[in-house]
Write an enzyme that holds these catalytic residues in place. Structure first.
Site, mmCIF file in Angstrom:
data_model
loop_
_atom_site.group_PDB
_atom_site.id
_atom_site.type_symbol
_atom_site.label_atom_id
_atom_site.label_comp_id
_atom_site.label_asym_id
_atom_site.label_seq_id
_atom_site.Cartn_x
_atom_site.Cartn_y
_atom_site.Cartn_z
ATOM 1 N N GLN A 1 0.827 -1.197 0.000
ATOM 2 C CA GLN A 1 0.000 0.000 0.000
ATOM 3 C C GLN A 1 0.868 1.255 0.000
ATOM 4 O O GLN A 1 1.961 1.262 0.564
ATOM 5 C CB GLN A 1 -0.892 0.018 1.240
ATOM 6 C CG GLN A 1 -2.047 -0.956 1.168
ATOM 7 C CD GLN A 1 -2.934 -0.887 2.397
ATOM 8 O OE1 GLN A 1 -2.950 -1.796 3.202
ATOM 9 N NE2 GLN A 1 -3.675 0.195 2.523
ATOM 10 N N SER B 1 5.213 -5.967 2.775
ATOM 11 C CA SER B 1 3.893 -5.944 3.404
ATOM 12 C C SER B 1 2.870 -6.659 2.503
ATOM 13 O O SER B 1 3.025 -7.841 2.210
ATOM 14 C CB SER B 1 3.486 -4.497 3.702
ATOM 15 O OG SER B 1 2.288 -4.451 4.447
ATOM 16 N N LEU B 2 1.852 -5.948 2.046
ATOM 17 C CA LEU B 2 0.847 -6.553 1.167
ATOM 18 C C LEU B 2 1.479 -7.212 -0.053
ATOM 19 O O LEU B 2 0.959 -8.203 -0.589
ATOM 20 C CB LEU B 2 -0.140 -5.470 0.714
ATOM 21 C CG LEU B 2 -1.139 -5.902 -0.357
ATOM 22 C CD1 LEU B 2 -2.200 -6.802 0.242
ATOM 23 C CD2 LEU B 2 -1.759 -4.708 -1.047
ATOM 24 N N ARG C 1 -8.648 -8.865 4.509
ATOM 25 C CA ARG C 1 -7.531 -8.389 5.337
ATOM 26 C C ARG C 1 -7.635 -6.883 5.559
ATOM 27 O O ARG C 1 -7.431 -6.380 6.664
ATOM 28 C CB ARG C 1 -6.211 -8.745 4.655
ATOM 29 C CG ARG C 1 -4.937 -8.355 5.398
ATOM 30 C CD ARG C 1 -3.736 -8.844 4.587
ATOM 31 N NE ARG C 1 -2.436 -8.574 5.197
ATOM 32 C CZ ARG C 1 -1.699 -7.499 4.967
ATOM 33 N NH1 ARG C 1 -2.147 -6.551 4.138
ATOM 34 N NH2 ARG C 1 -0.520 -7.348 5.540
ATOM 35 N N HIS D 1 1.191 -3.771 11.082
ATOM 36 C CA HIS D 1 2.386 -4.521 11.498
ATOM 37 C C HIS D 1 2.773 -4.293 12.952
ATOM 38 O O HIS D 1 3.842 -4.716 13.375
ATOM 39 C CB HIS D 1 3.563 -4.241 10.563
ATOM 40 C CG HIS D 1 3.281 -4.623 9.146
ATOM 41 N ND1 HIS D 1 3.121 -5.934 8.746
ATOM 42 C CD2 HIS D 1 3.075 -3.874 8.032
ATOM 43 C CE1 HIS D 1 2.844 -5.960 7.458
ATOM 44 N NE2 HIS D 1 2.807 -4.727 7.004
ATOM 45 N N GLN E 1 2.727 -12.058 9.848
ATOM 46 C CA GLN E 1 3.121 -10.835 9.146
ATOM 47 C C GLN E 1 2.269 -9.637 9.531
ATOM 48 O O GLN E 1 2.756 -8.516 9.619
ATOM 49 C CB GLN E 1 3.028 -11.085 7.631
ATOM 50 C CG GLN E 1 3.496 -9.939 6.771
ATOM 51 C CD GLN E 1 2.497 -9.574 5.696
ATOM 52 O OE1 GLN E 1 1.294 -9.516 5.950
ATOM 53 N NE2 GLN E 1 2.985 -9.331 4.503
#
Length: 319
Positions: free
Chosen positions: A10, A91-92, A116, A200, A249
């Site tokens: 993102q 991340s994503l 998510r 996170h 994660q």
């Protein structure tokens, strides 16, 4: 030449992204069509036309960025780009990496990351959480500032992007206190990010458990390419282990510096698949000698294919 594929998360999205790429490559356009069918709405229309407020809402950003990464990968292959020896994501972007490595089906993955995004947004009331970038001091100094700023609330280092840049996340008040303490410790700059979800951080643990339940319903296969997770900069290949890593994660820091260094041991060239050049910039901050290409449009894909093909020695097979 061995190459590593890296996928952004993102923050790299924008209305109109990948327009030239999907117009040129049928495989990329088809990727959005498949995702739209799975989601039950026209994802490409949202990406192409907006509105930006909707595209930037987490539950829409996440499927849009996942598909953007996969569509770019498909365009790379359609243009004749080599398959990678290893994949990773920020991340994503880990979900995009796993789709391209055939560990996750695209249709299931886009529904999963939409969910998510929803549970991440629901994890805290609007405005209660925050994220900020801290620049110009050592990681240990950022960690110390966070520990001092807590005062009964949560604030943690969550993205180790490159030496000298760490993103923190947690309760909004604690993040503000940590920013001030980081400045007192010599930070050259602190920047509050335009997000309210403390991604996170340990505040995402409840959301992570919800994600675990949803992941249990999805088939995960061993990846056909080596997959290194930014959770721990280690390779993961067992489906059960991959599930556990994706759950972990959500409430664990992104260790991007370590991950890039692990990738460069395996491949001298990194290919960023998706809009923007965020990861390419981070890679060069981590290792100035690294070769990195950002794929955004037909021209950048063609140039990267030509450069990587030219660097392959005669008779050397692509990995």
């Amino acid at each position: 030449m061995s190459i590593a594929l890296v996928f952004p998360g993102q923050g790299s999205q924008s209305v109109g992204m990948l327009a030239a790429l999907t117009a040129r490559y049928a495989s990329a356009a088809q990727c959005f069509a498949e995702a739209s069918q799975a989601l039950g709405f026209d994802l490409w229309r949202l990406v192409a036309e907006g509105p930006a407020e909707r595209l930037n809402a987490t539950e829409y950003t996440q499927p849009a960025m996942l598909v953007a990464g996969v569509a770019t990968w498909r365009a790379w292959r359609e243009q004749g780009g080599a398959p990678p020896c290893v994949v990773a994501g920020h991340s994503l972007g880990e979900f995009s990496a796993l789709v391209c490595a055939q560990a996750l089906p695209l249709e299931a993955a886009v529904r999963l990351v939409q969910y998510r995004g929803q549970i991440m947004q629901q994890a805290m009331p609007e405005g209660a959480g925050a994220m900020a970038a801290i620049l110009g001091i050592e990681d240990v100094e950022v960690q110390a500032a966070c520990a001092q700023a807590g005062q009964g609330e949560i604030v943690e280092a969550v993205n180790y992007n490159f030496p000298g840049q760490v993103v923190i996340a947690g309760h909004a008040g604690a993040v503000e206190r940590a920013m001030e303490l980081a400045r007192q410790r010599g930070a050259k700059r602190t920047l509050l990010l335009p997000v309210s979800v403390p991604a996170h951080s340990s505040l995402m643990r409840e959301a992570a458990q919800k994600l675990a339940a949803r992941l249990d319903q999805i088939e995960v296969r061993p990846p056909v390419y080596r997959y290194i997770s930014a959770v721990d900069a280690l390779e993961h290949s067992d489906p059960a282990d991959i599930r556990a890593t994706l759950v972990r994660q959500l409430a664990s820091p992104v260790r991007w510096t370590q991950t890039v260094r692990a990738l460069l041991v395996l491949a001298p060239t990194l290919i960023e698949c998706g809009p923007g050049k965020v990861l390419s910039g981070l890679v060069r901050r981590i290792d100035r000698t690294a070769s990195c290409f950002a794929l955004e449009d037909p021209e950048s894909i063609a140039a990267a294919v030509a450069a990587t093909a030219a660097a392959t020695a005669p008779g050397e097979a692509h990995v």
